[in-house]
Design an enzyme around this catalytic site. Structure first.
Site, short mmCIF file in Angstrom:
data_model
loop_
_atom_site.label_atom_id
_atom_site.label_comp_id
_atom_site.label_asym_id
_atom_site.label_seq_id
_atom_site.Cartn_x
_atom_site.Cartn_y
_atom_site.Cartn_z
N ARG A 104 0.85 -1.17 0.00
CA ARG A 104 0.00 0.00 0.00
C ARG A 104 0.90 1.23 0.00
O ARG A 104 1.72 1.40 0.89
CB ARG A 104 -0.87 -0.05 1.26
CG ARG A 104 -2.03 0.84 1.24
CD ARG A 104 -2.91 0.59 2.43
NE ARG A 104 -2.32 1.06 3.67
CZ ARG A 104 -3.01 1.47 4.72
NH1 ARG A 104 -4.34 1.41 4.68
NH2 ARG A 104 -2.42 1.88 5.80
N THR A 108 -0.70 7.65 -0.96
CA THR A 108 -2.04 7.60 -1.57
C THR A 108 -2.93 6.53 -0.93
O THR A 108 -4.14 6.52 -1.13
CB THR A 108 -1.92 7.24 -3.06
OG1 THR A 108 -1.36 5.91 -3.16
CG2 THR A 108 -1.02 8.20 -3.82
N ASP A 200 1.05 -2.06 12.34
CA ASP A 200 1.46 -2.51 11.01
C ASP A 200 1.79 -4.00 11.06
O ASP A 200 2.80 -4.42 11.61
CB ASP A 200 2.68 -1.71 10.53
CG ASP A 200 2.94 -1.95 9.05
OD1 ASP A 200 3.12 -3.13 8.67
OD2 ASP A 200 2.94 -0.99 8.27
N ASP A 203 5.18 -5.26 9.36
CA ASP A 203 6.36 -4.85 10.11
C ASP A 203 6.46 -5.60 11.44
O ASP A 203 7.56 -5.99 11.86
CB ASP A 203 6.34 -3.34 10.37
CG ASP A 203 6.75 -2.55 9.13
OD1 ASP A 203 7.41 -3.13 8.25
OD2 ASP A 203 6.40 -1.36 9.05
O1 LIG Z 1 -7.00 -2.42 3.20
P1 LIG Z 1 -5.78 -1.63 2.83
O2 LIG Z 1 -5.97 -0.16 3.10
O3 LIG Z 1 -5.32 -1.88 1.44
O4 LIG Z 1 -4.62 -2.04 3.84
C1 LIG Z 1 -4.36 -3.33 4.19
C2 LIG Z 1 -3.08 -3.82 3.60
O5 LIG Z 1 -1.98 -3.12 4.19
C3 LIG Z 1 -1.05 -4.06 4.73
O6 LIG Z 1 -0.07 -4.38 3.80
P2 LIG Z 1 1.19 -3.44 3.50
O7 LIG Z 1 0.90 -2.52 2.37
O8 LIG Z 1 1.63 -2.79 4.76
O9 LIG Z 1 2.25 -4.47 2.98
P3 LIG Z 1 3.08 -5.54 3.81
O10 LIG Z 1 2.13 -6.66 4.13
O11 LIG Z 1 4.16 -5.91 2.87
O12 LIG Z 1 3.58 -4.86 5.04
C4 LIG Z 1 -1.92 -5.24 5.05
O13 LIG Z 1 -1.22 -6.44 5.23
C5 LIG Z 1 -2.88 -5.29 3.91
O14 LIG Z 1 -2.41 -5.99 2.79
O1 LIG Z 2 -3.89 -0.99 10.44
C1 LIG Z 2 -3.30 -1.36 9.41
C2 LIG Z 2 -3.68 -0.93 8.12
C3 LIG Z 2 -3.00 -1.36 7.05
N1 LIG Z 2 -1.96 -2.21 7.21
C4 LIG Z 2 -1.57 -2.65 8.43
O2 LIG Z 2 -0.63 -3.42 8.55
N2 LIG Z 2 -2.25 -2.20 9.50
MG LIG Z 3 2.78 -3.41 6.20
#
Ligand SMILES: O=P(O)(O)OC[C@H]1O[C@H](OP(=O)(O)OP(=O)(O)O)[C@H](O)[C@@H]1O
Ligand SMILES: O=c1cc[nH]c(=O)[nH]1
Ligand SMILES: [Mg+2]
Length: 209
Positions: A104, A108, A200, A203
């Site tokens: 994400r 944006t 997160d 992370d």
């Molecule tokens: O519903 P949304 O607003 O799209 O957010 C949720 C997304 O954000 C996080 O991923 P992230 O982009 O942090 O990637 P990661 O899993 O690699 O940390 C999470 O694991 C979802 O995939």
């Molecule tokens: O709360 C949140 C939203 C998006 N992605 C995450 O990992 N946590």
């Molecule tokens: Mg993430």
């Protein structure tokens, strides 16, 4: 409209509390996510079809049941969805696993796809998209669209924690998709994080912050 089911089993709720706790470290968090994913898989597979068979017990013949051989595909959204795969495979060991890589954009909040690799027969499989977080819903929405574009016909979505905004987006764009959650939280903060949420997920699971 698809179902939205909050899996309120006490064991799921108990473990989710410690997943939320910021003092829970990486090792324990991984174990908890793994366990909750297994418990959620147990709950959402209640409706798998069975077929009758007969076996010989040491005493006599028994008319009994086995799974009707429905093919399942697990689709973790990278990265954080990976944390739920092993727990689910404990219960559904024959499932195939497809990966959708999305991150994400922090400015944006829009998802960017960077990887996709799926089982060749996704159109014949019941697919379970897995991600700990359903925040704005953009990532799950794009993952589901990608799967449908490639022939997927039956899709469910399973997330640990969701915001109402994410649920609404999936309901609007994918009314054929049932949604299974560990919890439905209050909403999103200014950075698009779920409130109160778990922080997160990627992370915390991988120790990258
Ligand atoms: O519903 P949304 O607003 O799209 O957010 C949720 C997304 O954000 C996080 O991923 P992230 O982009 O942090 O990637 P990661 O899993 O690699 O940390 C999470 O694991 C979802 O995939
Ligand atoms: O709360 C949140 C939203 C998006 N992605 C995450 O990992 N946590
Ligand atoms: Mg993430």
């Amino acid at each position: 409209m698809g179902k939205v089911v909050v899996l309120d089993h006490p064991l799921i709720q108990h473990k989710l509390t410690y997943i939320r706790d910021k003092n829970t470290g990486t090792k324990e968090l991984r174990e908890l996510v793994d366990e909750v994913a297994m418990l959620m898989a147990f709950e959402i597979t209640r409706d798998l079809p069975l077929t009758d068979i007969t076996v010989e017990t040491p005493i006599q013949q028994a008319k009994t049941k086995v799974l009707a051989g429905k093919k399942i595909g697990l689709i973790p959204i990278l990265r954080a969805g990976l944390g739920m795969v092993d727990g689910m495979l404990n219960l559904i060991p024959a499932a195939k696993v497809g990966h959708v890589g999305l991150y994400r954009d922090p400015e944006t909040l829009k998802p960017v796809e960077y990887y996709i690799k799926l089982p060749s027969d996704i159109s014949e499989r019941e697919l379970i998209v897995i991600d700990p977080m359903l925040a704005t819903g953009g990532s799950a929405n794009d993952a589901i669209e990608s799967l449908k574009k490639r022939g997927a016909k039956k899709i469910r979505l399973m997330c640990l924690v969701a915001a109402p905004e994410g649920v609404e987006l999936i309901e609007k764009n994918h009314p054929d998709v049932d949604i299974y959650l560990g919890a439905l939280d209050e909403g999103l903060n200014d950075h698009g994080y779920i409130v109160p949420g778990i922080g997160d997920a990627g992370d915390r699971l991988f120790g990258t912050k």
